[in-house]
Design a protein around this motif. Structure first.
Motif, PDB file in Angstrom:
ATOM      1  N   PHE A 106       6.646   2.366   7.961  1.00 23.20           N
ATOM      2  CA  PHE A 106       7.152   3.533   7.231  1.00 23.20           C
ATOM      3  C   PHE A 106       6.484   4.775   7.809  1.00 23.20           C
ATOM      4  CE2 PHE A 106       8.016   0.193   4.243  1.00 23.20           C
ATOM      5  CZ  PHE A 106       9.083   0.625   3.455  1.00 23.20           C
ATOM      6  N   ARG A 108       6.573   8.917   6.826  1.00 22.65           N
ATOM      7  CA  ARG A 108       7.133  10.033   6.064  1.00 22.65           C
ATOM      8  C   ARG A 108       7.538  11.193   6.970  1.00 22.65           C
ATOM      9  NH1 ARG A 108       7.035  11.027   0.819  1.00 22.65           N
ATOM     10  NH2 ARG A 108       7.670  13.144   0.340  1.00 22.65           N
ATOM     11  N   TYR A 113      12.217   5.187   6.665  1.00 22.66           N
ATOM     12  CA  TYR A 113      12.045   4.500   5.372  1.00 22.66           C
ATOM     13  C   TYR A 113      12.007   2.968   5.537  1.00 22.66           C
ATOM     14  CZ  TYR A 113      13.085   9.059   3.252  1.00 22.66           C
ATOM     15  OH  TYR A 113      13.062  10.384   2.878  1.00 22.66           O
TER      16      TYR A 113
ATOM     17  N   LEU B  72      13.599   8.190  -3.464  1.00 22.33           N
ATOM     18  CA  LEU B  72      12.856   8.430  -2.218  1.00 22.33           C
ATOM     19  C   LEU B  72      13.225   9.789  -1.618  1.00 22.33           C
ATOM     20  CD1 LEU B  72      13.153   4.939  -0.487  1.00 22.33           C
ATOM     21  CD2 LEU B  72      11.008   6.081  -1.100  1.00 22.33           C
ATOM     22  N   PHE B 109       5.147   6.934   0.027  1.00 24.23           N
ATOM     23  CA  PHE B 109       6.323   7.174  -0.809  1.00 24.23           C
ATOM     24  C   PHE B 109       6.086   6.675  -2.230  1.00 24.23           C
ATOM     25  CE2 PHE B 109       7.978   6.596   3.523  1.00 24.23           C
ATOM     26  CZ  PHE B 109       8.639   7.799   3.692  1.00 24.23           C
TER      27      PHE B 109
END
Lengths: 327, 330
Positions: A106, A108, A113, B72, B109
């Motif tokens: 992952f 950001r 994602y 998200l 996240f």
């Protein structure tokens, strides 16, 4: 129209990206054999043209949802090899602090994602990311990578329908490598022309030779342009082949050595390099330089990862629940 | 003050959330034009429009996963799953994605998602529409699980859930939608950290949630008439469990009955009992008791369904045995 530039610099860039992926994974195999990388390791060998070609059509604001075979997407998207390799080694300096590993990258900063180890499990997420972007008025598209195996899952069909119904900015990228683990496409699907699935959802679809990086880029740019132009989700079937085992240990009883060898001859790197040579667009020494450059980058990444630290066990339960939504 | 129903309380909570935060939107089956299977979302489509009140196809996995994805991407989705039985079709998204991504991504996240799920038995709708699977979800690290049993919680838990950066599952018991109560105008929020003592008593503690709480309160009335003072604790936060409040009540009454509509084997009641055994063993004067759903797929026939569910008389009988053991048993 967002045309593919066929200039020298761009063609070399495409070749370099594929070689970076191929060599990064070759190093991963070594580290796996040395038991520094553990668990499952799914290699992308043979499929590099797909992620490299598609990623050229994406912009920094776009989002990516990938699969457990996602080293290629991660590298092509621009995630640093140092943090990737640190993740492979389970280090704190890795993309996910060593919590995700090979299958769960992952990032950001690049809107990456994951890395999803459930076949088809990323598709509904991609629908939601595209929906969220659209509802917030962002001019972003989401690219969702998945394999032919995911097409067998209900989540694929539900997601295709919802994306089309809601006219979402979503690019479905099917990496059809002909096998879902050991299950051959023709033994799993009544309709093996996967691009035809799109029509059932009134979605525009295209099939492309996934071993041809330029063809993939052309098709991906065309699809991305249509999405950005408001034409709704698009389906792109990239016909490719996995040249290595499903994961590291796989006796490959489901296919012949001859079949693999035949595909190896039309692998995306050997084929593109040959085409560049034939057209006088590269010299052998330039190729050696690209390889050496990639090797140096990988060695630096390994050094970074080896020098990395281990997350303290006291942090084991951190992030199971979050105390805030990261900004 | 005027009384409102649990249904209306849920609806007011949703409406307030939609007014307060433009990132909030609703998704689910028949929540818009139909008005909601249990009429909770009635009128919201007219007020907020199709963009924010999204009727979905019967694709539980896709729209629950889409809720995770939208969270998200910065939205605050509220997804309704018509019944807990249908949530099984979205289990992959809830367990493999919502519960894992924050940790698996190393904290990059969060998933600020609310899932509203109707649950429970008692409506004569047989085995595939009467499950109480809250305990399954409460097993999963990464999820928060709430069970409003009173109108006040139905009204205010949603805002607290939306303010939480984690996926929060709110289980609304189908037998509670028509209950009515007055809301205290002084109350404008509830906390989703703590269980709540709904009735004080010294003789025995009754732990319950959802419709089980209502039945435990009815059992406490029966017991009161017999001179037994039961303390009734509304668990209401099923994950993470508020062990401190549970243990405090155990220390006070020294006798425990746990009410759980879920099946006894591997249930939430088992978890609560074990926590008491681990941390409150020396406070106990009597063995732990449970009144749970019978271990059968829920039958349709009313007399069988009633027999399969915890009922006030059964709860009272279990408590009575602890508070006033039959002669010869000690």
């Amino acid at each position: 129209m967002n045309k593919v530039r066929l200039d020298h610099a761009h063609l070399h860039h495409l070749l370099r990206q594929m070689i970076r992926i191929r060599q990064f994974e070759a190093k991963c195999v070594e580290l796996y054999q040395a038991q520094k990388i553990l668990g499952f390791l799914h290699l992308y060998d043979g499929e590099e043209a797909v992620s490299v070609g598609v990623m050229e059509a994406l912009r920094p604001e776009d989002a990516i949802v990938a699969t457990y075979r996602e080293h290629g997407q991660a590298i092509a998207r621009g995630i640093g090899m140092d943090r990737l390799m640190a993740e492979m080694l389970g280090k704190l300096e890795g993309t996910c602090r060593g919590r995700g590993g090979s299958m769960h990258i992952f990032d950001r900063a690049t809107r990456f994602y994951g890395g999803n180890a459930i076949v088809g499990g990323g598709l509904p997420l991609a629908v939601g990311i595209a929906l969220g972007d659209k509802m917030q008025g962002r001019a972003a598209i989401t690219a969702s990578f998945f394999g032919d195996g995911a097409v067998e899952e209900g989540e694929f069909h539900e997601s295709m329908n919802l994306a089309s119904l809601w006219h979402l900015p979503l690019l479905f990228v099917c990496e059809n490598n002909l096998y879902a683990m050991g299950m051959a496409l023709e033994r799993a699907e009544a309709e093996t022309e996967l691009v035809r699935k799109a029509a059932g959802y009134r979605m525009a679809g295209a099939a492309v030779d996934g071993m041809d990086v330029v063809a993939v880029e052309v098709a991906a740019r065309a699809a991305a342009d249509r999405i950005r132009g408001g034409e709704g989700p698009q389906f792109l079937e990239c016909r490719t082949y996995r040249l290595r085992a499903h994961s590291m240990y796989d006796a490959q009883l489901y296919r012949t050595k001859e079949e693999v060898e035949a595909w190896r001859k039309k692998g995306p790197i050997v084929r593109f390099y040959g085409w560049l040579l034939d057209n006088g667009l590269i010299h052998d020494e330039e190729m050696r330089a690209i390889e050496a450059e990639a090797d140096a980058e990988i060695e630096a990444a390994v050094a970074f990862a080896e020098a990395g630290s281990l997350e303290p066990v006291a942090e084991l339960e951190r992030f199971v629940t979050m105390d805030r939504v990261p900004a | 003050m005027t009384a409102i129903t649990y249904r209306e309380a849920c609806r007011q909570g949703l409406r307030e959330a939609l007014i307060r935060d433009p990132r909030v939107f609703l998704m689910g089956e028949d929540i818009g034009r139909y008005g909601g299977c249990y009429a909770v979302t009635k009128g919201l489509l007219d007020e907020f429009g199709e963009e924010r009140i999204r009727d979905t196809p019967l694709s539980e996995s896709a729209y629950v996963g889409a809720g995770i994805g939208a969270a998200l991407a910065g939205m605050r989705p509220i997804v309704e799953i018509m019944t807990v039985n249908f949530s099984l079709l979205a289990l992959d998204q809830i367990v493999n994605n919502a519960a894992t991504i924050p940790h698996m991504s190393g904290g990059q996240f969060a998933i600020p998602l609310v899932l509203r799920i109707a649950t429970g038995g008692g409506r004569r709708v047989a085995a595939q529409h009467s499950h109480s699977l809250e305990g399954w979800y409460a097993h999963i690290p990464g999820l928060k699980v709430l069970a409003p049993a009173v109108v006040e919680d139905a009204r205010f838990m949603l805002a607290a859930a939306l303010a939480d950066p984690n996926p929060v599952l709110i289980f609304e018991h189908v037998m509670l939608y028509n209950i009515e109560a007055e809301l205290d105008p002084a109350v404008s929020e509830v906390d989703i950290e703590r269980a709540k003592v709904r009735r004080e008593g010294d003789d025995v503690s009754l732990f319950g949630y959802g419709n089980g709480l209502v039945k435990a309160l009815a059992a406490a009335e029966i017991l009161a008439a017999e001179g037994i003072a039961a303390e009734v604790v509304d668990l209401r936060v099923l994950r993470p469990l508020d062990t401190a409040t549970i243990l405090k009540s155990v220390a006070k009454t020294r006798r425990v009955v746990i009410v759980d509509e879920g099946w006894k084997s591997g249930s939430l009641s088992a978890e609560i009992g074990m926590r008491i055994a681990e941390e409150g063993f020396f406070d106990l004067d009597a063995p732990l008791r449970r009144v749970c759903g019978a271990e059968v797929p829920m039958p349709y026939a009313p007399h069988l369904e009633d027999a399969a569910l915890p009922q006030p008389q059964k709860i009272a009988a279990a408590a009575r045995d602890l508070a006033r053991p039959p002669k010869g048993s000690q």
